[in-house]
Design an enzyme around this catalytic site. Structure first.
Site, PDB file in Angstrom:
ATOM      1  N   GLY A  43       0.831  -1.194   0.000  1.00  0.00           N
ATOM      2  CA  GLY A  43       0.000   0.000   0.000  1.00  0.00           C
ATOM      3  C   GLY A  43       0.863   1.240   0.000  1.00  0.00           C
ATOM      4  O   GLY A  43       1.958   1.244  -0.580  1.00  0.00           O
ATOM      5  N   CYS A  44       0.403   2.276   0.641  1.00  0.00           N
ATOM      6  CA  CYS A  44       1.106   3.563   0.687  1.00  0.00           C
ATOM      7  C   CYS A  44       2.583   3.392   1.038  1.00  0.00           C
ATOM      8  O   CYS A  44       2.922   2.925   2.118  1.00  0.00           O
ATOM      9  CB  CYS A  44       0.433   4.456   1.721  1.00  0.00           C
ATOM     10  SG  CYS A  44       1.338   5.969   2.090  1.00  0.00           S
TER      11      CYS A  44
END
Length: 208
Positions: A43-44
């Protein structure tokens, strides 16, 4: 705040002029003569740098893009979900100080391995969780760790994180690198608002 809008705001007003007291940048870590590379998409990438860079033996966790079909993609292109890339961190480490198995453990403890095409508040294939192995030994260890996690019963849903041969890695724009150091309030605000910390606390407890 929407993450893309947060990026635009950062670019407009510039970085915060102080550093996180807990920040450890690559310059503060001495390089070993022998290093290896590991690549993880969780993810991020802002949120995946700190868990690695604060570990002894990790020289650098570089944010970037991997697994897509376009050369030299930009952040905006990756965010569109049309390039096939995932946000990822490429970890350069000293295997004499920290093992690949330990890096895998850090990875699993900082993601939701049951979430398909996204991580927490970020949805889309560009935020998928994926392990990109660089050799046969990494593939074997990654597969073993995934099976072990699935058998542990810690998650009720299936583990959907993919394990894939590493392709070309493209470093992200400079303003993304060590974002937790350059913009602590914005980083911590995004991280808390994303639900990542609450999930880690629930699954792994305070001693994550």
């Amino acid at each position: 705040m929407n993450r893309f809008l947060l990026i635009l705001l950062t670019l407009m007003i510039g970085p915060v002029k102080f550093m996180d007291a807990n920040c450890q940048t690559p310059e503060e870590t001495s390089k070993s003569q022998k290093t290896e590379v590991a690549t993880f998409a969780g993810g991020c990438f802002w949120c995946m740098e700190p868990p690695y860079e604060k570990k002894k033996g990790v020289i650098e966790a570089l944010s970037g893009y991997i697994g897509g079909h376009k050369d030299n993609p930009t952040y905006e292109e990756v965010c569109s979900g049309k390039t096939g890339h995932a946000e990822a961190v490429q970890v350069t480490y000293d295997p004499a100080q920290i093992s690949y198995a330990e890096l895998l453990d850090i990875f699993w403890r900082n993601i939701d391995p049951t979430q398909v095409d996204g991580q927490f508040v970020d949805h889309g294939n560009q935020y998928r969780s994926e392990i990109f192995f660089h050799n046969e030994e990494q593939r074997k260890l990654a597969e073993e760790s995934k099976k072990k996690l699935a058998a542990s019963g810690r998650f009720k849903k299936p583990i959907v994180t993919k394990i894939t041969p590493a392709s070309k890695f493209y470093p992200a724009e400079e303003y993304h690198q060590d974002f937790y150091c350059k913009n602590p309030p914005r980083y911590h605000g995004y991280r808390q608002g994303s639900g990542r910390d609450a999930f880690i606390e629930k699954v792994w407890g305070s001693n994550k």
